[in-house]
Design an enzyme around this catalytic site. Structure first.
Site, mmCIF file in Angstrom:
data_model
loop_
_atom_site.group_PDB
_atom_site.id
_atom_site.type_symbol
_atom_site.label_atom_id
_atom_site.label_comp_id
_atom_site.label_asym_id
_atom_site.label_seq_id
_atom_site.Cartn_x
_atom_site.Cartn_y
_atom_site.Cartn_z
ATOM 1 N N ALA A 1 -2.333 19.461 -5.762
ATOM 2 C CA ALA A 1 -1.204 19.768 -4.870
ATOM 3 C C ALA A 1 -0.340 18.540 -4.624
ATOM 4 C CB ALA A 1 -1.733 20.303 -3.539
ATOM 5 N N SER A 2 -0.972 17.359 -4.501
ATOM 6 C CA SER A 2 -0.199 16.142 -4.210
ATOM 7 C C SER A 2 0.737 15.796 -5.357
ATOM 8 C CB SER A 2 -1.148 14.963 -3.924
ATOM 9 O OG SER A 2 -1.875 14.582 -5.088
ATOM 10 N N LYS A 3 0.273 15.997 -6.579
ATOM 11 C CA LYS A 3 1.112 15.684 -7.745
ATOM 12 C C LYS A 3 2.177 16.770 -7.943
ATOM 13 C CE LYS A 3 -1.091 11.954 -9.307
ATOM 14 N NZ LYS A 3 -0.453 10.659 -9.527
ATOM 15 N N ASP B 1 0.865 -1.179 0.000
ATOM 16 C CA ASP B 1 0.000 0.000 0.000
ATOM 17 C C ASP B 1 0.906 1.234 0.000
ATOM 18 O OD1 ASP B 1 -1.618 2.165 0.680
ATOM 19 O OD2 ASP B 1 -2.926 0.946 1.948
ATOM 20 N N TYR C 1 -5.644 16.971 -4.889
ATOM 21 C CA TYR C 1 -5.084 16.083 -5.927
ATOM 22 C C TYR C 1 -3.984 16.829 -6.685
ATOM 23 C CZ TYR C 1 -4.961 13.141 -10.133
ATOM 24 O OH TYR C 1 -4.560 12.329 -11.172
HETATM 25 N N1 LIG Z 1 -7.210 8.354 -15.432
HETATM 26 C C1 LIG Z 1 -6.984 9.665 -15.482
HETATM 27 O O1 LIG Z 1 -7.809 10.455 -15.974
HETATM 28 C C2 LIG Z 1 -5.685 10.207 -14.955
HETATM 29 C C3 LIG Z 1 -5.325 11.499 -15.332
HETATM 30 C C4 LIG Z 1 -4.134 12.025 -14.852
HETATM 31 C C5 LIG Z 1 -3.324 11.279 -14.028
HETATM 32 N N2 LIG Z 1 -3.694 10.020 -13.675
HETATM 33 C C6 LIG Z 1 -2.811 9.277 -12.775
HETATM 34 O O2 LIG Z 1 -2.511 8.037 -13.346
HETATM 35 C C7 LIG Z 1 -2.197 7.108 -12.303
HETATM 36 C C8 LIG Z 1 -2.944 5.817 -12.554
HETATM 37 O O3 LIG Z 1 -4.328 6.078 -12.451
HETATM 38 P P1 LIG Z 1 -5.426 5.286 -13.294
HETATM 39 O O4 LIG Z 1 -6.204 6.289 -14.028
HETATM 40 O O5 LIG Z 1 -4.813 4.158 -14.005
HETATM 41 O O6 LIG Z 1 -6.357 4.788 -12.078
HETATM 42 P P2 LIG Z 1 -6.840 3.327 -11.648
HETATM 43 O O7 LIG Z 1 -7.409 2.619 -12.815
HETATM 44 O O8 LIG Z 1 -7.692 3.541 -10.462
HETATM 45 O O9 LIG Z 1 -5.491 2.593 -11.229
HETATM 46 C C9 LIG Z 1 -4.771 3.063 -10.124
HETATM 47 C C10 LIG Z 1 -3.868 1.962 -9.634
HETATM 48 O O10 LIG Z 1 -3.187 2.433 -8.464
HETATM 49 C C11 LIG Z 1 -3.476 1.513 -7.391
HETATM 50 N N3 LIG Z 1 -3.487 2.168 -6.110
HETATM 51 C C12 LIG Z 1 -4.301 3.147 -5.672
HETATM 52 N N4 LIG Z 1 -4.008 3.448 -4.412
HETATM 53 C C13 LIG Z 1 -2.990 2.639 -4.038
HETATM 54 C C14 LIG Z 1 -2.265 2.474 -2.848
HETATM 55 N N5 LIG Z 1 -2.542 3.165 -1.746
HETATM 56 N N6 LIG Z 1 -1.287 1.541 -2.824
HETATM 57 C C15 LIG Z 1 -1.007 0.792 -3.912
HETATM 58 N N7 LIG Z 1 -1.668 0.898 -5.060
HETATM 59 C C16 LIG Z 1 -2.659 1.810 -5.114
HETATM 60 C C17 LIG Z 1 -4.832 0.964 -7.738
HETATM 61 O O11 LIG Z 1 -5.104 -0.196 -6.972
HETATM 62 P P3 LIG Z 1 -6.618 -0.632 -6.674
HETATM 63 O O12 LIG Z 1 -7.012 -1.410 -7.895
HETATM 64 O O13 LIG Z 1 -6.531 -1.457 -5.460
HETATM 65 O O14 LIG Z 1 -7.425 0.611 -6.508
HETATM 66 C C18 LIG Z 1 -4.643 0.719 -9.212
HETATM 67 O O15 LIG Z 1 -3.853 -0.407 -9.452
HETATM 68 C C19 LIG Z 1 -2.581 7.785 -10.991
HETATM 69 O O16 LIG Z 1 -1.426 8.253 -10.342
HETATM 70 C C20 LIG Z 1 -3.437 8.954 -11.437
HETATM 71 O O17 LIG Z 1 -3.377 10.040 -10.549
HETATM 72 C C21 LIG Z 1 -4.858 9.455 -14.128
#
Ligand SMILES: NC(=O)c1ccc[n+]([C@@H]2O[C@H](COP(=O)([O-])OP(=O)(O)OC[C@H]3O[C@@H](n4cnc5c(N)ncnc54)[C@H](OP(=O)(O)O)[C@@H]3O)[C@@H](O)[C@H]2O)c1
Length: 248
Positions: free
Chosen positions: A153-155, A61, A151
């Site tokens: 700010a964290s990034k 995690d 969000y």
């Molecule tokens: N999709 C968008 O529009 C978008 C845009 C800009 C940036 N991003 C960034 O892209 C990255 C991937 O996001 P995504 O869109 O692919 O979302 P996603 O489909 O929800 O996948 C996120 C992944 O991160 C895992 N995760 C979340 N919290 C965690 C934790 N505390 N410890 C370990 N693993 C954790 C999730 O696990 P679980 O399956 O258990 O939840 C999942 O495998 C993120 O950093 C997000 O901020 C996404």
């Protein structure tokens, strides 16, 4: 441009869904060996079976520093060296500022900021010379969205950290670059609390962007492949915007 990642060992955080899972599939297809993390053992097992061989799963995690340190110790014990680290695990829990809770703030910062920082710090002994760190940031660091304050700010916080680390870690030949995706269709929208109809309307609204549609993980993967490959050796602290022109 040569972008092969064959024979590299790459760790991807949060590879059980979305962009992380798509990156895992692409890198495996190219012949890389992977270490993948997830926070849910069942999901992790399912994904490892689906991906097939050459994948080492780690229950970790990103909000739990002990998990991160245990993972780093395990990798050192197993003498696993990494050529690439994709800091992808992240969450988007929107909340208007007036309603934002301490819990929402702390959870987001723990997963999106402290997690990547301490993952990178803990894994330093495992990182080869040279190695590439790829941070999955967001278009939201440069384009304002209502309810996305913490969000964003964290990034932005990790991006600020990475600028300094690119100097401090240069002696180890570790480079850190970021990708800033725009709206990408993954589970992140439903995990943010949006229902199907809202998601569908949201995606539809993106027809007015230059790319004319919502992005998918396959739009993001080529840049990840490039950044973990030797072809990006000269890059330091780059931000690759993959937002279909949304941020213009
Ligand atoms: N999709 C968008 O529009 C978008 C845009 C800009 C940036 N991003 C960034 O892209 C990255 C991937 O996001 P995504 O869109 O692919 O979302 P996603 O489909 O929800 O996948 C996120 C992944 O991160 C895992 N995760 C979340 N919290 C965690 C934790 N505390 N410890 C370990 N693993 C954790 C999730 O696990 P679980 O399956 O258990 O939840 C999942 O495998 C993120 O950093 C997000 O901020 C996404």
């Amino acid at each position: 441009m040569q972008t092969t990642t064959q024979a590299k060992t790459i760790l991807i955080t949060g590879a059980t869904a979305g962009i992380g899972l798509a990156a895992a599939q692409s890198l495996l297809h190219q012949g890389a060996r992977l270490v993948i993390t997830g926070r849910d053992q069942e999901r992790l097992n399912h994904v490892v079976t689906m991906l097939g061989g050459n994948v080492i799963p780690m229950l970790c995690d990103s909000a739990n520093i002990e998990h991160i340190q245990q993972m780093a110790s395990q990798l050192q014990q197993d003498n696993i060296k990494l050529d690439g680290l994709i800091l992808n695990a992240g969450v988007f829990y929107p909340a208007p500022f007036e309603q934002m809770t301490v819990d929402n703030f702390n959870t987001t910062m723990a997963i999106n900021f402290s997690g990547p920082v301490f993952t990178l710090q803990s894994l330093l002994p495992c990182l080869n010379n040279p190695s590439s760190v790829v941070f999955i940031s967001t278009v939201a660091v440069q384009k304002a969205f209502s309810a996305a304050g913490v969000y964003s700010a964290s990034k932005a916080a990790f991006e600020g950290f990475a600028r300094v680390l690119n100097l401090e870690l240069a002696v180890r030949n570790i480079r850190i670059n970021s990708i800033r995706p725009g709206v990408t269709a993954t589970e992140i929208q439903s995990k943010a609390g949006m229902d199907d109809a809202t998601i569908s309307d949201f995606f539809e609204s993106l027809s007015s962007t230059p790319v004319g549609r919502v992005l998918t993980p396959s739009d993001i993967i080529p840049a990840i492949n490039y950044l973990v490959s030797d072809a990006s050796m000269g890059l330091r602290n780059a931000y690759i915007d993959i937002d279909g022109g949304f941020g213009l």
